[in-house]
Each structure stands twice: as structure tokens, then as C-alpha cells.
Design a protein around this motif. Structure first.
Motif, PDB file in Angstrom:
ATOM      1  N   GLU A 245      -9.704  16.656  20.401  1.00  0.00           N
ATOM      2  CA  GLU A 245     -11.111  17.021  20.278  1.00  0.00           C
ATOM      3  C   GLU A 245     -11.813  17.006  21.627  1.00  0.00           C
ATOM      4  N   ARG A 246     -12.666  18.006  21.831  1.00  0.00           N
ATOM      5  CA  ARG A 246     -13.509  18.057  23.007  1.00  0.00           C
ATOM      6  C   ARG A 246     -14.958  18.269  22.575  1.00  0.00           C
ATOM      7  N   PHE A 247     -15.865  17.597  23.283  1.00  0.00           N
ATOM      8  CA  PHE A 247     -17.295  17.744  23.049  1.00  0.00           C
ATOM      9  C   PHE A 247     -17.876  18.641  24.136  1.00  0.00           C
ATOM     10  N   LEU A 248     -18.842  19.481  23.767  1.00  0.00           N
ATOM     11  CA  LEU A 248     -19.484  20.386  24.697  1.00  0.00           C
ATOM     12  C   LEU A 248     -20.991  20.184  24.659  1.00  0.00           C
ATOM     13  N   PHE A 249     -21.580  20.175  25.825  1.00  0.00           N
ATOM     14  CA  PHE A 249     -23.027  20.295  25.954  1.00  0.00           C
ATOM     15  C   PHE A 249     -23.309  21.155  27.172  1.00  0.00           C
ATOM     16  N   TRP A 250     -23.985  22.277  26.944  1.00  0.00           N
ATOM     17  CA  TRP A 250     -24.341  23.204  28.011  1.00  0.00           C
ATOM     18  C   TRP A 250     -23.085  23.621  28.762  1.00  0.00           C
ATOM     19  N   ASN A 251     -22.950  23.252  30.063  1.00  0.00           N
ATOM     20  CA  ASN A 251     -21.781  23.626  30.852  1.00  0.00           C
ATOM     21  C   ASN A 251     -20.784  22.492  31.011  1.00  0.00           C
ATOM     22  N   PHE A 252     -20.942  21.447  30.220  1.00  0.00           N
ATOM     23  CA  PHE A 252     -20.111  20.260  30.352  1.00  0.00           C
ATOM     24  C   PHE A 252     -19.126  20.171  29.185  1.00  0.00           C
ATOM     25  N   VAL A 253     -17.889  19.757  29.489  1.00  0.00           N
ATOM     26  CA  VAL A 253     -16.850  19.554  28.487  1.00  0.00           C
ATOM     27  C   VAL A 253     -16.224  18.197  28.732  1.00  0.00           C
ATOM     28  N   SER A 254     -16.014  17.420  27.670  1.00  0.00           N
ATOM     29  CA  SER A 254     -15.401  16.106  27.837  1.00  0.00           C
ATOM     30  C   SER A 254     -14.835  15.617  26.516  1.00  0.00           C
ATOM     31  N   SER A 255     -13.868  14.711  26.611  1.00  0.00           N
ATOM     32  CA  SER A 255     -13.382  14.012  25.417  1.00  0.00           C
ATOM     33  C   SER A 255     -14.305  12.873  25.030  1.00  0.00           C
ATOM     34  N   SER A 256     -15.347  12.619  25.826  1.00  0.00           N
ATOM     35  CA  SER A 256     -16.280  11.511  25.593  1.00  0.00           C
ATOM     36  C   SER A 256     -17.707  12.036  25.522  1.00  0.00           C
ATOM     37  N   ARG A 257     -18.400  11.726  24.435  1.00  0.00           N
ATOM     38  CA  ARG A 257     -19.812  12.093  24.333  1.00  0.00           C
ATOM     39  C   ARG A 257     -20.642  11.380  25.407  1.00  0.00           C
ATOM     40  N   GLU A 258     -20.290  10.143  25.684  1.00  0.00           N
ATOM     41  CA  GLU A 258     -21.034   9.391  26.690  1.00  0.00           C
ATOM     42  C   GLU A 258     -20.930  10.052  28.065  1.00  0.00           C
ATOM     43  N   ARG A 259     -19.789  10.652  28.356  1.00  0.00           N
ATOM     44  CA  ARG A 259     -19.627  11.319  29.643  1.00  0.00           C
ATOM     45  C   ARG A 259     -20.545  12.539  29.730  1.00  0.00           C
ATOM     46  N   LEU A 260     -20.784  13.227  28.617  1.00  0.00           N
ATOM     47  CA  LEU A 260     -21.743  14.329  28.613  1.00  0.00           C
ATOM     48  C   LEU A 260     -23.138  13.827  28.945  1.00  0.00           C
ATOM     49  N   ASP A 261     -23.518  12.686  28.369  1.00  0.00           N
ATOM     50  CA  ASP A 261     -24.821  12.095  28.668  1.00  0.00           C
ATOM     51  C   ASP A 261     -24.959  11.817  30.163  1.00  0.00           C
ATOM     52  N   GLN A 262     -23.898  11.268  30.757  1.00  0.00           N
ATOM     53  CA  GLN A 262     -23.947  10.932  32.171  1.00  0.00           C
ATOM     54  C   GLN A 262     -24.069  12.182  33.036  1.00  0.00           C
ATOM     55  N   ALA A 263     -23.303  13.210  32.684  1.00  0.00           N
ATOM     56  CA  ALA A 263     -23.370  14.455  33.451  1.00  0.00           C
ATOM     57  C   ALA A 263     -24.760  15.073  33.373  1.00  0.00           C
ATOM     58  N   ALA A 264     -25.346  15.072  32.180  1.00  0.00           N
ATOM     59  CA  ALA A 264     -26.695  15.617  32.020  1.00  0.00           C
ATOM     60  C   ALA A 264     -27.697  14.828  32.854  1.00  0.00           C
ATOM     61  N   ALA A 265     -27.568  13.502  32.831  1.00  0.00           N
ATOM     62  CA  ALA A 265     -28.481  12.665  33.619  1.00  0.00           C
ATOM     63  C   ALA A 265     -28.301  12.914  35.109  1.00  0.00           C
ATOM     64  N   ASP A 266     -27.058  13.083  35.549  1.00  0.00           N
ATOM     65  CA  ASP A 266     -26.792  13.328  36.966  1.00  0.00           C
ATOM     66  C   ASP A 266     -27.413  14.643  37.421  1.00  0.00           C
ATOM     67  N   TRP A 267     -27.285  15.683  36.603  1.00  0.00           N
ATOM     68  CA  TRP A 267     -27.846  16.973  36.978  1.00  0.00           C
ATOM     69  C   TRP A 267     -29.375  16.920  37.000  1.00  0.00           C
ATOM     70  N   LYS A 268     -29.951  16.303  35.993  1.00  0.00           N
ATOM     71  CA  LYS A 268     -31.412  16.229  35.912  1.00  0.00           C
ATOM     72  C   LYS A 268     -31.987  15.450  37.081  1.00  0.00           C
ATOM     73  N   ALA A 269     -31.258  14.427  37.543  1.00  0.00           N
ATOM     74  CA  ALA A 269     -31.743  13.583  38.633  1.00  0.00           C
ATOM     75  C   ALA A 269     -31.399  14.137  40.014  1.00  0.00           C
ATOM     76  N   GLY A 270     -30.709  15.278  40.067  1.00  0.00           N
ATOM     77  CA  GLY A 270     -30.370  15.861  41.354  1.00  0.00           C
ATOM     78  C   GLY A 270     -29.232  15.166  42.075  1.00  0.00           C
ATOM     79  N   ARG A 271     -28.345  14.512  41.330  1.00  0.00           N
ATOM     80  CA  ARG A 271     -27.250  13.775  41.964  1.00  0.00           C
ATOM     81  C   ARG A 271     -25.984  14.615  42.160  1.00  0.00           C
ATOM     82  N   MET A 272     -26.012  15.898  41.768  1.00  0.00           N
ATOM     83  CA  MET A 272     -24.854  16.770  41.954  1.00  0.00           C
ATOM     84  C   MET A 272     -25.152  17.764  43.072  1.00  0.00           C
TER      85      MET A 272
END
Length: 297
Positions: A245-272
């Protein structure tokens, strides 16, 4: 037998560019490791088109993007320093891993006009490679073996099939090929993989005597081994081994929902980091948040 037929769903990306979204589909999220499949165009673009056609810088994690064009040209820039045009029958393979950003600009179209037509697919990474260092590679020529036989012109894009190996580095067993068929020509569909599909980009084909048309993905069962062109046709054949199983949010793919949350937070905060040479604008995070992780019970 054909297990499922998925019809593309047309949607606008802005600037007049339409795609046919095929994967993910509500009843079929993936085929092997392929977790996303968009048919771009075809679109005739007049010289002088404005920049709303471009895809501004945006992020990815946990996947490899595979851009393949039948016609046209796209300029790729990314945060690992790549600056590479992609043209027809070439491959841009970008592995996001722990995180990458990139843009896709239609600079040739803006200058002299162009006909844009192609496929962008995402290949999910196995769990052990989801956080690998981001990278980019461009492939053409001998990296992408071609063959001509009995009315079929084929090109292997990635993986192993038809007794050939593509020069693209992959992280799990898969195959991906482009076939152009003359009227009445028959092509084999690679076997030896748990999951396989055919996408009809143009024209029509017959499988087990039934006609199928452009814009359809046929998810195949184990008994299907060939297809026949009903008129000239262009098809993509793809598949591989499932990854779970893979979870998707926007342009992010991960086996972990929590990792999607982190990626979204990183992008919103300008950390990428934004792409080299293209850092003046970006696509903001969508308002819709990632789905919450399941409750523990």
C-alpha cells in the motif's frame, strides 16, 4: 482475461494543457509500482504562449517521475542542479527519494510553437529506498533499446522486457515500453511479472477479440499475452511487482501517512530547496490537508 478497464479522466492543468488521468483510480490504485499515469495532450501550442502553460516549481517524495514524449519538448530544472530538455523518445527519470523539487517549462513552445504529446508516470519506491538521496538521469539512444518486427516498432523505456534491458536505474522489478503498431500487427505483452497493463495512447487494439480504443488502460490477468492493432495504434505496456500500500497527497507518495504530513509541513514552511535557476516562484501547498492517520484501537 482483462481484469479491469480504466478510462482516462480529462482535466485541465491550466494554460490550455489537458491531461488524461488514468492512475490512481478508485478501484485500482497501482499497477506494479506504477502509482500515477497521466496522458498529456496532444496540444498544438502557438509561439508566444504565456507562462501559464508552464508547471512551476513543486516538490516530490518517495517516487521516481518518468517523463516520456511522443512529440514536443519540455525543459526540466530541479533542486539537485539538473537543467535538461526532454524531447520525443527520450526519458527524464527523476528519483525524489527523501525530497526533490522541479519545474517543467515549455520554452521551445513559447519561442517557436510546438505540439506537446506524452506520458508522465510515477513509480513508487520500495520501502527501503523511499528516503534515498534524490537524483536525476536523462536517457536516449542506446539506453533505450529499439526494435522493428512484423509491423511493430518498439522502444523499451525502463526495466527488462522482450529480452532487452533499458539503461535506466530502477529500484524494483518493472517494465515499461512504447509500441507503435501498423494496422493488423500483433505484439507480445511481456510476461513474468505479477501485474501488467496496456495503455492505448492513439488508435485502437484488440485483445482476446474485443476492440479497445485510445484513452483506455487495460489491466491484464495472467492469460493475456498479446494484442493486435485495429488500424495503426500507439500503446504503452507496463507493469511489475507490487510494493504494498502507498498513500498519496498532492505530489507526495509514501508508505507512511505521517511522512506525507511531514512533507506537506516542510513545503509549506519553505524547508525544501527550489530548483537551481528557477527559484522565483512555486506552486503553494493545496488547502486540502493529508488524510489523518488511522486511529489506534
Amino acid at each position: 482475461m482483462i481484469e479491469m478497464i480504466i478510462e482516462q479522466r480529462r482535466r485541465s492543468l491550466g494554460g490550455g494543457l489537458e491531461v488524461g488521468r488514468v492512475l490512481p483510480f478508485a478501484k485500482r490504485r497501482m499497477v506494479g509500482p506504477f502509482v500515477f499515469f497521466d496522458h498529456m495532450g496532444p496540444l498544438d501550442v502557438a509561439a508566444g504562449v504565456d507562462r501559464t502553460l508552464d508547471v512551476r516549481p513543486h516538490p516530490h517524495i518517495g517516487l521516481s517521475t518518468v517523463t516520456y514524449l511522443f512529440s514536443g519538448e519540455i525543459m526540466h530544472r530541479d533542486s539537485v542542479g539538473s537543467h535538461q530538455p526532454i524531447r520525443s523518445r527520450e526519458v527524464n527519470w527523476m528519483t525524489a527519494g527523501s525530497g526533490i523539487t522541479h519545474s517543467e517549462r515549455f520554452e521551445k513552445a513559447r519561442a517557436v510553437g510546438d505540439r506537446l504529446h506524452g506520458i508522465q508516470a510515477w513509480v513508487a519506491l520500495p520501502v527501503e529506498a523511499e528516503e534515498t538521496a534524490p537524483s536525476f538521469s536523462h536517457h536516449a539512444g542506446d539506453d533505450l533499446p529499439q526494435w522493428n518486427e512484423a509491423g511493430v516498432h518498439g522502444q523499451l523505456i525502463a526495466g527488462e522486457a522482450y529480452g532487452l534491458n533499458a539503461g535506466v536505474k530502477t529500484h524494483s522489478p518493472l517494465f515499461y515500453a512504447h509500441l507503435d503498431l501498423q494496422n493488423g500487427a500483433t505484439a507480445e505483452v511481456p510476461e513474468g511479472y505479477s501485474e501488467r497493463a496496456i495503455y492505448i495512447a492513439t488508435g485502437a487494439v484488440k485483445v482476446d477479440g474485443t476492440r479497445h480504443e485510445a484513452g483506455q488502460m487495460l489491466v491484464l490477468g495472467p492469460g493475456v499475452s498479446r494484442l493486435r492493432a485495429d488500424g495503426s495504434a500507439t500503446v504503452m505496456v507496463l507493469g511489475g511487482e507490487p510494493l504494498g500500500e502507498r498513500f498519496l497527497f498532492w505530489n507526495f507518495v509514501s508508505s507512511s501517512r505521517e511522512r506525507l504530513d511531514q512533507a506537506a509541513a516542510d513545503w509549506k514552511a519553505g524547508r525544501m530547496k527550489l530548483p537551481d535557476g528557477d527559484s522565483d516562484e512555486f506552486i503553494p501547498l493545496p488547502d486540502t490537508p493529508p488524510a489523518p492517520p488511522p486511529s489506534m484501537s
